[in-house]
Design a protein around this motif. Sequence first.
Motif, PDB file in Angstrom:
ATOM      1  N   VAL A 253      45.490 -72.364 -28.263  1.00 50.83           N
ATOM      2  CA  VAL A 253      46.140 -71.526 -28.911  1.00 50.83           C
ATOM      3  C   VAL A 253      44.891 -70.717 -29.827  1.00 50.83           C
ATOM      4  O   VAL A 253      44.300 -71.352 -30.418  1.00 50.83           O
ATOM      5  CB  VAL A 253      46.756 -71.666 -29.907  1.00 50.83           C
ATOM      6  CG1 VAL A 253      48.028 -70.573 -30.817  1.00 50.83           C
ATOM      7  CG2 VAL A 253      48.761 -72.358 -28.820  1.00 50.83           C
TER       8      VAL A 253
ATOM      9  N   VAL B  79      44.835 -75.835 -32.359  1.00 49.75           N
ATOM     10  CA  VAL B  79      44.378 -74.501 -32.278  1.00 49.75           C
ATOM     11  C   VAL B  79      42.957 -74.170 -31.753  1.00 49.75           C
ATOM     12  O   VAL B  79      42.434 -75.158 -32.791  1.00 49.75           O
ATOM     13  CB  VAL B  79      44.964 -73.956 -33.497  1.00 49.75           C
ATOM     14  CG1 VAL B  79      44.683 -72.516 -34.073  1.00 49.75           C
ATOM     15  CG2 VAL B  79      46.038 -73.692 -33.802  1.00 49.75           C
TER      16      VAL B  79
ATOM     17  N   GLU C 286      54.508 -79.761 -30.644  1.00 46.68           N
ATOM     18  CA  GLU C 286      53.925 -79.068 -31.567  1.00 46.68           C
ATOM     19  C   GLU C 286      53.076 -80.824 -31.091  1.00 46.68           C
ATOM     20  O   GLU C 286      51.838 -79.762 -31.273  1.00 46.68           O
ATOM     21  CB  GLU C 286      54.541 -79.323 -32.658  1.00 46.68           C
ATOM     22  CG  GLU C 286      53.287 -78.359 -34.404  1.00 46.68           C
ATOM     23  CD  GLU C 286      54.180 -78.260 -35.474  1.00 46.68           C
ATOM     24  OE1 GLU C 286      53.274 -78.879 -35.954  1.00 46.68           O
ATOM     25  OE2 GLU C 286      55.602 -78.295 -35.916  1.00 46.68           O
TER      26      GLU C 286
ATOM     27  N   LEU D 212      48.709 -76.842 -24.675  1.00 43.28           N
ATOM     28  CA  LEU D 212      48.577 -75.665 -25.286  1.00 43.28           C
ATOM     29  C   LEU D 212      47.291 -75.319 -25.849  1.00 43.28           C
ATOM     30  O   LEU D 212      47.217 -76.065 -27.193  1.00 43.28           O
ATOM     31  CB  LEU D 212      50.250 -74.806 -25.538  1.00 43.28           C
ATOM     32  CG  LEU D 212      50.012 -73.389 -26.689  1.00 43.28           C
ATOM     33  CD1 LEU D 212      49.558 -72.981 -25.142  1.00 43.28           C
ATOM     34  CD2 LEU D 212      51.319 -73.568 -27.162  1.00 43.28           C
TER      35      LEU D 212
ATOM     36  N   GLN E 207      50.728 -66.314 -22.685  1.00 41.35           N
ATOM     37  CA  GLN E 207      51.597 -65.799 -23.627  1.00 41.35           C
ATOM     38  C   GLN E 207      52.563 -64.737 -22.652  1.00 41.35           C
ATOM     39  O   GLN E 207      53.325 -63.701 -22.524  1.00 41.35           O
ATOM     40  CB  GLN E 207      50.811 -65.159 -24.385  1.00 41.35           C
ATOM     41  CG  GLN E 207      49.932 -64.162 -24.087  1.00 41.35           C
ATOM     42  CD  GLN E 207      48.312 -64.006 -24.021  1.00 41.35           C
ATOM     43  OE1 GLN E 207      48.385 -65.551 -24.090  1.00 41.35           O
ATOM     44  NE2 GLN E 207      47.603 -62.838 -23.629  1.00 41.35           N
TER      45      GLN E 207
ATOM     46  N   PRO F 181      48.240 -66.120 -30.131  1.00 37.76           N
ATOM     47  CA  PRO F 181      48.833 -67.324 -31.517  1.00 37.76           C
ATOM     48  C   PRO F 181      50.677 -67.017 -32.185  1.00 37.76           C
ATOM     49  O   PRO F 181      51.855 -67.150 -31.628  1.00 37.76           O
ATOM     50  CB  PRO F 181      48.390 -67.024 -32.618  1.00 37.76           C
ATOM     51  CG  PRO F 181      46.525 -66.858 -32.744  1.00 37.76           C
ATOM     52  CD  PRO F 181      47.170 -66.102 -30.925  1.00 37.76           C
TER      53      PRO F 181
ATOM     54  N   ALA G  80      57.038 -72.859 -27.405  1.00 32.21           N
ATOM     55  CA  ALA G  80      57.747 -74.060 -28.352  1.00 32.21           C
ATOM     56  C   ALA G  80      58.746 -74.641 -27.090  1.00 32.21           C
ATOM     57  O   ALA G  80      58.454 -75.882 -27.668  1.00 32.21           O
ATOM     58  CB  ALA G  80      58.623 -73.574 -29.332  1.00 32.21           C
TER      59      ALA G  80
ATOM     60  N   LYS H 115      39.178 -69.633 -25.661  1.00 34.16           N
ATOM     61  CA  LYS H 115      40.261 -70.491 -25.247  1.00 34.16           C
ATOM     62  C   LYS H 115      39.867 -71.127 -23.733  1.00 34.16           C
ATOM     63  O   LYS H 115      40.354 -71.492 -22.780  1.00 34.16           O
ATOM     64  CB  LYS H 115      42.037 -69.763 -25.148  1.00 34.16           C
ATOM     65  CG  LYS H 115      41.803 -69.636 -26.636  1.00 34.16           C
ATOM     66  CD  LYS H 115      43.662 -69.037 -27.149  1.00 34.16           C
ATOM     67  CE  LYS H 115      43.701 -67.844 -25.890  1.00 34.16           C
ATOM     68  NZ  LYS H 115      43.181 -66.434 -26.319  1.00 34.16           N
TER      69      LYS H 115
ATOM     70  N   ARG I 251      49.725 -78.848 -29.384  1.00 31.44           N
ATOM     71  CA  ARG I 251      49.081 -78.172 -28.811  1.00 31.44           C
ATOM     72  C   ARG I 251      47.638 -77.896 -29.745  1.00 31.44           C
ATOM     73  O   ARG I 251      47.656 -78.891 -30.816  1.00 31.44           O
ATOM     74  CB  ARG I 251      50.261 -77.206 -29.802  1.00 31.44           C
ATOM     75  CG  ARG I 251      51.659 -77.004 -29.375  1.00 31.44           C
ATOM     76  CD  ARG I 251      52.404 -76.125 -29.943  1.00 31.44           C
ATOM     77  NE  ARG I 251      53.633 -76.312 -30.136  1.00 31.44           N
ATOM     78  CZ  ARG I 251      54.956 -75.914 -31.011  1.00 31.44           C
ATOM     79  NH1 ARG I 251      54.599 -75.146 -32.407  1.00 31.44           N
ATOM     80  NH2 ARG I 251      55.990 -75.939 -30.007  1.00 31.44           N
TER      81      ARG I 251
ATOM     82  N   VAL J 233      52.758 -68.833 -29.789  1.00 29.46           N
ATOM     83  CA  VAL J 233      53.793 -69.747 -29.411  1.00 29.46           C
ATOM     84  C   VAL J 233      54.956 -70.403 -29.811  1.00 29.46           C
ATOM     85  O   VAL J 233      55.743 -70.967 -29.473  1.00 29.46           O
ATOM     86  CB  VAL J 233      52.529 -70.080 -31.018  1.00 29.46           C
ATOM     87  CG1 VAL J 233      53.517 -71.640 -31.009  1.00 29.46           C
ATOM     88  CG2 VAL J 233      51.512 -70.266 -30.479  1.00 29.46           C
ATOM     89  N   ASP J 234      55.993 -69.143 -30.410  1.00 25.48           N
ATOM     90  CA  ASP J 234      57.128 -69.367 -30.362  1.00 25.48           C
ATOM     91  C   ASP J 234      58.251 -69.513 -28.727  1.00 25.48           C
ATOM     92  O   ASP J 234      59.168 -70.073 -28.959  1.00 25.48           O
ATOM     93  CB  ASP J 234      58.291 -68.367 -31.612  1.00 25.48           C
ATOM     94  CG  ASP J 234      57.485 -68.958 -32.735  1.00 25.48           C
ATOM     95  OD1 ASP J 234      57.742 -70.063 -32.918  1.00 25.48           O
ATOM     96  OD2 ASP J 234      57.520 -67.789 -33.868  1.00 25.48           O
TER      97      ASP J 234
END
Length: 178
Positions: free
Chosen positions: A28, A150, A145, A26, A105, A133, A140, A35, A148, A136-137
Motif C-alpha cells: 500500500v 505500507v 492486516e 498487499l 484499487q 491507501p 480488507a 509500489k 499488508r 485498503v478498506d
Amino acid sequence: VPRPREWTWLESHWDAARLGPGRSGLLVGEPGIGKSRLAMEFGAAAGREGARSLTVFCSRAHSLSPLQPFGAVMGTVPTTPGAVVTWLGSRAGSMPVLLVVDDAQWADPSTLEVVEHVGRSGLAALVVLTARPDAVDRLAGQIPEEQRMVVERLGPEDGRAIVRDILGPSAADGEAVD
C-alpha cells in the motif's frame, strides 16, 4: 534505491508461499511512490531463481470488466476465478508462482476473488497486490492486516542517490544534487 524493510517483508511471504498453500500480500502506498516497481523488481528476482512470475495490470477503464487483467496474459478473458487458478497451476508446473496484481484499487470483484481461490488451491503461490491507501478498506476482506505493508516515501538521502545515479560523474556538485 533499495527498500530493505519492504524487500524483507516480501521475501518472508515468498518463503512461506513456496511451501504452500498460496498466500497473498498487499503493498500500500501513495501514487508514484514505487509500489509497482518494487513488486516488479521482486518478480524479476524470483524469476531469476526459477520461479514463475506474472504481472497483471488493473485499470480504471476496466474496473467493471470481470477478470479483464488476466485476458492480456492468458490470451482470452477467463470465465471464472477458478479458471485463472487452474491456468496458473498449469503454467507453474512444479515451480512456485508469484502473481503481481498491479493497481488493485481498480480490480473488479472477480479479479479479487482469484486471490481467495489461490489461497484455497494448495498452489505454491504468492499473490502481491499493489494499491493506493484509499483502497485498503475495499481489499480488507482479501488481505488480512498482518499481510499488508505500507510503502513509505523515500528519505532525502535516497532522493539524492537517485539524482546522483541519473547525473552520473557530474553529480559531485552537492548543490546540483540538492
